[in-house]
Design a protein around this motif. Structure first.
Motif, PDB file in Angstrom:
ATOM      1  N   VAL A   1       0.778  -1.202   0.047  1.00  0.00           N
ATOM      2  CA  VAL A   1      -0.142   0.174   0.050  1.00  0.00           C
ATOM      3  C   VAL A   1       0.869   1.143  -0.091  1.00  0.00           C
ATOM      4  O   VAL A   1       0.679   2.016  -0.536  1.00  0.00           O
ATOM      5  CB  VAL A   1      -0.938   0.086   1.436  1.00  0.00           C
ATOM      6  CG1 VAL A   1      -1.654   1.314   1.305  1.00  0.00           C
ATOM      7  CG2 VAL A   1      -2.089  -1.000   1.097  1.00  0.00           C
TER       8      VAL A   1
ATOM      9  N   THR B   1      -7.430   2.160   3.568  1.00  0.00           N
ATOM     10  CA  THR B   1      -6.728   1.694   2.379  1.00  0.00           C
ATOM     11  C   THR B   1      -6.307   0.130   2.162  1.00  0.00           C
ATOM     12  O   THR B   1      -6.642  -0.525   1.360  1.00  0.00           O
ATOM     13  CB  THR B   1      -5.299   2.149   2.122  1.00  0.00           C
ATOM     14  OG1 THR B   1      -4.365   2.320   3.294  1.00  0.00           O
ATOM     15  CG2 THR B   1      -5.639   3.833   1.710  1.00  0.00           C
TER      16      THR B   1
ATOM     17  N   PHE C   1      -7.628  -2.469  -0.402  1.00  0.00           N
ATOM     18  CA  PHE C   1      -6.735  -3.283  -1.275  1.00  0.00           C
ATOM     19  C   PHE C   1      -6.800  -4.620  -1.407  1.00  0.00           C
ATOM     20  O   PHE C   1      -6.906  -5.297  -2.450  1.00  0.00           O
ATOM     21  CB  PHE C   1      -5.194  -2.950  -0.789  1.00  0.00           C
ATOM     22  CG  PHE C   1      -4.177  -3.470  -1.935  1.00  0.00           C
ATOM     23  CD1 PHE C   1      -3.496  -2.389  -2.496  1.00  0.00           C
ATOM     24  CD2 PHE C   1      -3.591  -4.637  -1.805  1.00  0.00           C
ATOM     25  CE1 PHE C   1      -2.641  -2.736  -3.355  1.00  0.00           C
ATOM     26  CE2 PHE C   1      -2.765  -5.074  -3.007  1.00  0.00           C
ATOM     27  CZ  PHE C   1      -2.085  -3.881  -3.653  1.00  0.00           C
TER      28      PHE C   1
ATOM     29  N   CYS D   1      -6.015   1.733  -4.781  1.00  0.00           N
ATOM     30  CA  CYS D   1      -5.985   0.278  -4.096  1.00  0.00           C
ATOM     31  C   CYS D   1      -6.928  -0.527  -5.564  1.00  0.00           C
ATOM     32  O   CYS D   1      -6.396  -1.840  -5.746  1.00  0.00           O
ATOM     33  CB  CYS D   1      -7.027   0.100  -3.323  1.00  0.00           C
ATOM     34  SG  CYS D   1      -6.319   1.107  -1.583  1.00  0.00           S
TER      35      CYS D   1
ATOM     36  N   ARG E   1      -4.091  -0.569  -8.887  1.00  0.00           N
ATOM     37  CA  ARG E   1      -3.205  -1.852  -8.570  1.00  0.00           C
ATOM     38  C   ARG E   1      -3.607  -2.966  -8.648  1.00  0.00           C
ATOM     39  O   ARG E   1      -2.724  -4.128  -8.905  1.00  0.00           O
ATOM     40  CB  ARG E   1      -2.544  -1.423  -7.181  1.00  0.00           C
ATOM     41  CG  ARG E   1      -1.421  -0.181  -6.870  1.00  0.00           C
ATOM     42  CD  ARG E   1      -0.310  -0.839  -7.373  1.00  0.00           C
ATOM     43  NE  ARG E   1       0.812   0.340  -7.513  1.00  0.00           N
ATOM     44  CZ  ARG E   1       2.008   0.382  -8.040  1.00  0.00           C
ATOM     45  NH1 ARG E   1       2.621  -0.797  -8.118  1.00  0.00           N
ATOM     46  NH2 ARG E   1       2.603   1.342  -8.161  1.00  0.00           N
TER      47      ARG E   1
END
Length: 584
Positions: A326, A339, A343, A447, A450
């Protein structure tokens, strides 16, 4: 949904393909499905694609007959309507949602974005040599730029700017102080000296590698509360949300929902079931043993809507394992511990979906936060200033605890307090200026991207905002509860949901996880050079054992900042555990 980057050389020098190639390579995670590069005089545009709409012919850049070229990140949800309006006037070469903006630019110039409904960051190399950059009004999609000796560079993420070789990452102390005290940063400045955000709703024009013109499209309507009764407000909001969810479900790939146990995502699900061809796939994260776990409520809502419920557990092991990843993903940082579960949720949902709808924006538009109820009261009845105290207030940890960290929020408050607005509306507008784009939406973007996913926010649709923001305060806050009108609408559409109950909130039990590791975490943090220059090492070490109310969150903020600094400023490898990284 994609990643974009580009350069504009100064002095008429031709664009360098190698520079923009390095930039777009740094954004490969944002677009695993394709790449496109276009050179146009001094301008180079680059695009990485995550295919969502028009899988066959939607590759970018797009070129029009006049010599204008466009690349874009995001989705223009009203592309079907725009195509119908332009029928007979232009010849479309694709069925992409991002082609209509190019034809609008040719006809309407810089006003082209006024007709767009969606989330987007667009770059246009105009036939006359100008570079035009545009961001959606709420800043759902990111865009950054820097003016340097060689010219102007822009990209979806700051790390791509550094990959150009034209600029190096240098810490911005003002933004750092904001991050530590508020968990996000404000305004156009970022954590990096010389790197700026295109503000939400802003269109920027560059000539010869320098910004020459700016204009901005407001996200929120002007004026104070309307005079409207509850029945009329409910009907209008029902129509707006139904239409918003309908267009947000336009996709050529599988889509689903991030479902919490709260009001916003439950309402979105109730509308999704009306347009989705089968059971909606829902993903919910929960925390074992935590008081705020909402999986049971989410499961009940999913069952009532006939949805497919997917449960993701998140524990201390996930927290420690995901922290380095992260820190790498959040190059524009938000020290928001949500986050991490976000994620993991994206990582799990990506196995079956490419697009998810979410409830972001519901609290800001309809008055959901408890802090709003505090600012509504006059000071003599206990009313408070929004974010009047920072995370480190009275902890004695930071060497300098001056109030300069609040300057950005104070500026936003001045601009938000337009004639006619109530205290509640002003607080909402302040949050929409900085907290929403620079914390919640940045978290969602990084998040998900990615993990090769697109996140959509139907509450931040212009029609929904028009139906909700100027409602009377009593239709937002009543009986000590926020989002009153949304509760009433959910009660009507989905009686099985506990619409009038008190929401527990999305709270990650970070404090307990940090305390459990306090004996080794405190000393390791105290030795970090990036913390030693701003904090008292002995007080940092003591935080791990402190019983002060905000000590846990302060410890989390320092931990996140230390890892972020290693990844983004020191540019050090992030392979290894948190303990190995902190040990150097």
């Amino acid at each position: 949904m994609c990643g974009i980057a580009g350069i504009m050389r100064r002095g008429g020098a031709p664009a360098d393909r190698a520079v923009v190639q390095r930039m777009i390579d740094a954004l490969a995670h944002r677009g695993p499905d394709g790449e496109g590069i276009h050179l146009q005089g001094a301008i180079a545009l680059a695009h990485r694609r995550l295919s969502i709409i028009d899988l066959q012919t939607g590759d970018q850049p797009f070129l029009d007959p006049a010599g204008n070229t466009l690349i874009g990140n995001g989705e223009v949800y009203n592309y079907i309507e725009l195509r119908a309006d332009l029928a007979g006037q232009v010849t479309f070469t694709t069925t992409s949602d991002c082609e209509p903006p190019l034809h609008l630019f040719r006809r309407q110039g810089l006003a082209y974005a006024d007709r767009l409904r969606g989330m987007y960051a667009l770059a246009i190399a105009a036939a006359d040599g100008r570079l035009v950059l545009t961001r959606d009004p709420f800043g759902i999609k990111p865009l950054y730029y820097a003016e340097v000796t060689e010219g102007l560079i822009f990209a979806s993420e700051p790390q791509a700017l550094f990959a150009s070789g034209w600029i190096a990452p240098r810490l911005n102390p003002r933004a750092r102080d904001e991050l530590l005290q508020m968990q996000f940063t404000t305004g156009a400045e970022t954590m990096f000296e010389g790197v700026f955000r295109l503000l939400p709703g802003e269109t920027l024009v560059a000539v010869d590698g320098r910004v020459t013109e700016r204009n901005r499209r407001a996200a929120l309507p002007d004026g104070g509360p309307e005079t409207i009764d509850e029945a009329t407000a409910l009907d209008r909001l029902d129509q707006a949300l139904a239409d918003s969810v309908r267009v947000h479900c336009r996709s050529d790939v599988p889509y689903g929902l991030f479902l919490s146990g709260g009001i916003d995502s439950a309402l979105v699900l109730s509308y999704m079931r009306d347009v989705h061809p089968g059971p909606v796939q829902c993903f919910t994260v929960g925390f074992d043993g935590a008081a705020a776990d909402e999986r049971a409520a989410a499961r009940a809502v999913a069952a009532a809507c006939g949805a497919e419920f997917n449960e993701v557990g998140f524990g201390a092991r996930d927290f420690w394992a995901l922290l380095p990843r992260v820190a790498v993903a959040m190059d524009d940082p938000a020290a928001d511990y949500a986050t991490l579960p976000t994620f993991l949720l994206a990582q799990t949902a990506r196995q079956s979906l490419k697009v998810v709808l979410t409830g972001e924006g519901g609290d800001e538009i309809f008055g959901g936060y408890g802090r709003y109820r505090s600012v509504m009261r006059p000071w003599w009845l206990g009313g408070k200033v929004l974010r009047g105290k920072g995370t480190f207030a009275r902890l004695g940890v930071l060497r300098n605890e001056g109030g300069a960290w609040r300057d950005g929020i104070a500026t936003a408050e001045i601009h938000a307090a337009t004639p006619g607005r109530t205290r509640l509306q002003t607080a909402q507008a302040v949050d929409c200026t900085d907290w929403l784009p620079h914390d919640l939406l940045t978290k969602l973007d990084r998040c998900l991207m990615r993990n090769g996913m697109e996140g959509r926010t139907p509450f931040l649709d212009p029609a929904v905002v028009a139906a909700g923001f100027r409602l009377p305060d009593t239709l937002k806050v009543r009986d000590g509860k926020g989002k009153w009108i949304l509760r009433r609408l959910l009660e009507k559409r989905l009686p099985q949901a506990d619409a009038l109950g008190r929401k527990k909130g999305f709270t990650v039990p970070v404090g307990a996880w940090l305390t459990a590791e306090g004996a080794r975490l405190g000393p390791l943090l105290a030795r970090q050079p990036c913390l030693a220059e701003i904090a008292r090492p002995e007080r940092v070490a003591a935080l791990a054992h402190s019983t002060e109310k905000h000590a846990g969150f302060a410890l989390w903020s320092l931990l996140f900042y230390a890892l972020w600094h290693r990844a983004q400023i020191d540019r050090a490898p992030m392979d290894g555990s948190v303990w190995e990284l902190l040990a150097g």
